[in-house]
Design a protein around this motif. Sequence first.
Motif, mmCIF file in Angstrom:
data_model
loop_
_atom_site.group_PDB
_atom_site.id
_atom_site.type_symbol
_atom_site.label_atom_id
_atom_site.label_comp_id
_atom_site.label_asym_id
_atom_site.label_seq_id
_atom_site.Cartn_x
_atom_site.Cartn_y
_atom_site.Cartn_z
ATOM 1 N N PRO A 45 16.528 34.577 40.533
ATOM 2 C CA PRO A 45 16.885 34.281 39.141
ATOM 3 C C PRO A 45 16.979 32.772 38.915
ATOM 4 C CG PRO A 45 18.829 34.953 40.354
ATOM 5 C CD PRO A 45 17.661 35.173 41.279
ATOM 6 N N ASP A 46 16.737 32.358 37.687
ATOM 7 C CA ASP A 46 16.837 30.954 37.297
ATOM 8 C C ASP A 46 17.960 30.844 36.270
ATOM 9 O OD1 ASP A 46 16.620 28.402 36.250
ATOM 10 O OD2 ASP A 46 14.424 28.388 36.299
ATOM 11 N N ALA A 47 19.142 30.433 36.725
ATOM 12 C CA ALA A 47 20.307 30.393 35.839
ATOM 13 C C ALA A 47 20.138 29.371 34.724
ATOM 14 C CB ALA A 47 21.569 30.095 36.643
ATOM 15 N N LEU A 48 19.433 28.287 34.983
ATOM 16 C CA LEU A 48 19.270 27.253 33.972
ATOM 17 C C LEU A 48 18.429 27.735 32.794
ATOM 18 C CD1 LEU A 48 18.722 24.067 36.186
ATOM 19 C CD2 LEU A 48 20.809 24.798 34.997
ATOM 20 N N ARG A 49 17.489 28.663 33.072
ATOM 21 C CA ARG A 49 16.644 29.210 32.001
ATOM 22 C C ARG A 49 17.065 30.622 31.602
ATOM 23 N NH1 ARG A 49 10.673 29.326 33.017
ATOM 24 N NH2 ARG A 49 11.238 30.061 35.108
ATOM 25 N N SER A 50 18.187 31.086 32.168
ATOM 26 C CA SER A 50 18.650 32.441 31.907
ATOM 27 C C SER A 50 17.521 33.446 32.137
ATOM 28 C CB SER A 50 19.179 32.570 30.474
ATOM 29 O OG SER A 50 19.866 33.801 30.298
ATOM 30 N N ALA A 51 16.892 33.336 33.298
ATOM 31 C CA ALA A 51 15.758 34.188 33.643
ATOM 32 C C ALA A 51 16.100 35.038 34.873
ATOM 33 C CB ALA A 51 14.530 33.324 33.933
ATOM 34 N N PRO A 52 15.752 36.345 34.824
ATOM 35 C CA PRO A 52 14.967 37.033 33.794
ATOM 36 C C PRO A 52 15.850 37.537 32.642
ATOM 37 C CG PRO A 52 15.484 38.552 35.548
ATOM 38 C CD PRO A 52 16.045 37.222 35.977
ATOM 39 N N GLN A 53 15.200 38.002 31.570
ATOM 40 C CA GLN A 53 15.888 38.595 30.437
ATOM 41 C C GLN A 53 15.327 40.000 30.215
ATOM 42 O OE1 GLN A 53 15.389 35.798 27.202
ATOM 43 N NE2 GLN A 53 16.176 34.105 28.455
ATOM 44 N N VAL A 54 16.233 40.960 30.038
ATOM 45 C CA VAL A 54 15.861 42.368 29.956
ATOM 46 C C VAL A 54 16.430 42.971 28.678
ATOM 47 C CG1 VAL A 54 15.999 44.614 31.110
ATOM 48 C CG2 VAL A 54 15.900 42.515 32.479
ATOM 49 N N SER A 55 15.644 43.809 28.012
ATOM 50 C CA SER A 55 16.095 44.509 26.807
ATOM 51 C C SER A 55 15.912 46.008 27.001
ATOM 52 C CB SER A 55 15.307 44.046 25.573
ATOM 53 O OG SER A 55 15.545 42.680 25.308
ATOM 54 N N SER A 72 20.994 43.901 25.666
ATOM 55 C CA SER A 72 20.373 42.652 26.108
ATOM 56 C C SER A 72 21.077 42.188 27.376
ATOM 57 C CB SER A 72 20.495 41.568 25.026
ATOM 58 O OG SER A 72 19.771 41.935 23.867
ATOM 59 N N LEU A 73 20.326 42.131 28.471
ATOM 60 C CA LEU A 73 20.871 41.710 29.750
ATOM 61 C C LEU A 73 20.443 40.283 30.066
ATOM 62 C CD1 LEU A 73 20.044 45.014 31.602
ATOM 63 C CD2 LEU A 73 22.346 44.104 31.418
ATOM 64 N N ASN A 74 21.407 39.476 30.471
ATOM 65 C CA ASN A 74 21.218 38.071 30.814
ATOM 66 C C ASN A 74 20.900 37.212 29.588
ATOM 67 O OD1 ASN A 74 21.520 36.205 32.923
ATOM 68 N ND2 ASN A 74 19.313 36.049 33.237
ATOM 69 N N HIS A 75 21.204 37.743 28.408
ATOM 70 C CA HIS A 75 21.101 36.971 27.165
ATOM 71 C C HIS A 75 21.717 37.778 26.028
ATOM 72 C CE1 HIS A 75 17.753 39.744 26.654
ATOM 73 N NE2 HIS A 75 17.532 39.293 25.435
ATOM 74 N N TRP A 76 22.119 37.087 24.979
ATOM 75 C CA TRP A 76 22.483 37.700 23.715
ATOM 76 C C TRP A 76 21.350 37.394 22.752
ATOM 77 C CZ3 TRP A 76 28.248 35.718 23.007
ATOM 78 C CH2 TRP A 76 29.026 36.189 24.069
ATOM 79 N N SER A 77 20.897 38.369 22.013
ATOM 80 C CA SER A 77 19.728 38.164 21.153
ATOM 81 C C SER A 77 20.033 38.241 19.666
ATOM 82 C CB SER A 77 18.634 39.179 21.504
ATOM 83 O OG SER A 77 19.090 40.512 21.329
ATOM 84 N N TYR A 78 21.266 38.619 19.279
ATOM 85 C CA TYR A 78 21.594 38.751 17.858
ATOM 86 C C TYR A 78 22.992 38.200 17.581
ATOM 87 C CZ TYR A 78 21.869 40.661 13.160
ATOM 88 O OH TYR A 78 21.983 40.795 11.792
ATOM 89 N N SER A 104 31.963 37.420 29.378
ATOM 90 C CA SER A 104 31.369 36.291 30.089
ATOM 91 C C SER A 104 29.984 35.972 29.566
ATOM 92 C CB SER A 104 31.275 36.593 31.588
ATOM 93 O OG SER A 104 30.538 35.595 32.269
ATOM 94 N N HIS A 105 29.678 34.683 29.504
ATOM 95 C CA HIS A 105 28.350 34.206 29.106
ATOM 96 C C HIS A 105 27.554 33.731 30.319
ATOM 97 C CE1 HIS A 105 26.148 33.846 25.454
ATOM 98 N NE2 HIS A 105 27.169 33.474 24.709
ATOM 99 N N GLN A 106 28.032 34.042 31.516
ATOM 100 C CA GLN A 106 27.391 33.559 32.731
ATOM 101 C C GLN A 106 25.990 34.142 32.876
ATOM 102 O OE1 GLN A 106 29.684 34.060 36.310
ATOM 103 N NE2 GLN A 106 27.890 33.928 37.646
ATOM 104 N N ALA A 107 25.064 33.349 33.397
ATOM 105 C CA ALA A 107 23.702 33.815 33.669
ATOM 106 C C ALA A 107 23.617 34.340 35.098
ATOM 107 C CB ALA A 107 22.705 32.678 33.474
ATOM 108 N N LEU A 108 22.691 35.268 35.328
ATOM 109 C CA LEU A 108 22.446 35.751 36.688
ATOM 110 C C LEU A 108 22.055 34.576 37.577
ATOM 111 C CD1 LEU A 108 20.384 38.997 35.905
ATOM 112 C CD2 LEU A 108 22.765 38.874 36.668
ATOM 113 N N ASP A 109 22.683 34.496 38.760
ATOM 114 C CA ASP A 109 22.396 33.354 39.618
ATOM 115 C C ASP A 109 22.365 33.694 41.107
ATOM 116 O OD1 ASP A 109 25.058 33.803 40.165
ATOM 117 O OD2 ASP A 109 25.776 31.858 39.470
ATOM 118 N N THR A 110 22.366 34.996 41.437
ATOM 119 C CA THR A 110 22.403 35.417 42.834
ATOM 120 C C THR A 110 21.044 35.972 43.255
ATOM 121 O OG1 THR A 110 24.744 35.989 42.598
ATOM 122 C CG2 THR A 110 23.588 36.849 44.530
#
Length: 214
Positions: A45-55, A72-78, A104-110
Amino acid sequence: MASPVLRGVLRVWQVSQAIVLFATPAFAQDVVEIEEHWTLSVGGPDALRSAPQVSMVMSPAGGTDDHFFLVSLNHWSYPDFAAGGVQTQHWHGDTCRSVANSPSHQALDTDEETVGWTQRLSLSDGQLVFEVVNGESASWGAFGGDGSLRVSSPTELSRLNDYKPATSLTESGIGYAGNRVSSLVLQKLRWRFDGEDDWQEMIAPIDIDADLDP
């Protein structure tokens, strides 16, 4: 040997046929609660780009023309994009009715972690309720167990027999950085009939990222 695409289509058909049985005389009971159990295996995962993003999409009646729910996983979209975290949304056609955000607004980073969660759709006292429960992630820890990812609305529905797993399987997917996902798997379906405490269950792992991509 059947191709991966064909195997995926066959498994979608098998699961869909099982749920269609709810509407037949043999399954005349009303379905009032349905669970989809999912896992997401993340590689790099790329925490700086909040990647990946899943819907993820789940509908009480099949399709997205009427009421449906989105995770929305690893992001908020609305109403606007925000990196990290988990968000649930209730839509009616093109209109978003309500949203619920993870604390939490934390991004996946593991690296090489597996995120697991359950999407639950239920009817209760005239309310259609959707929520994420039993979430577990190395990056996020436990999530969804505190009701923070629950949305609901009044409904005239009295049963969920028109639910179709094919909607979830075909409408859900990786929206961004699919190369950072090893698999997105529907592990099992569970459903409960009105007036019964026992759950029915179908274990039929379907990797929609690997098996259904052309």
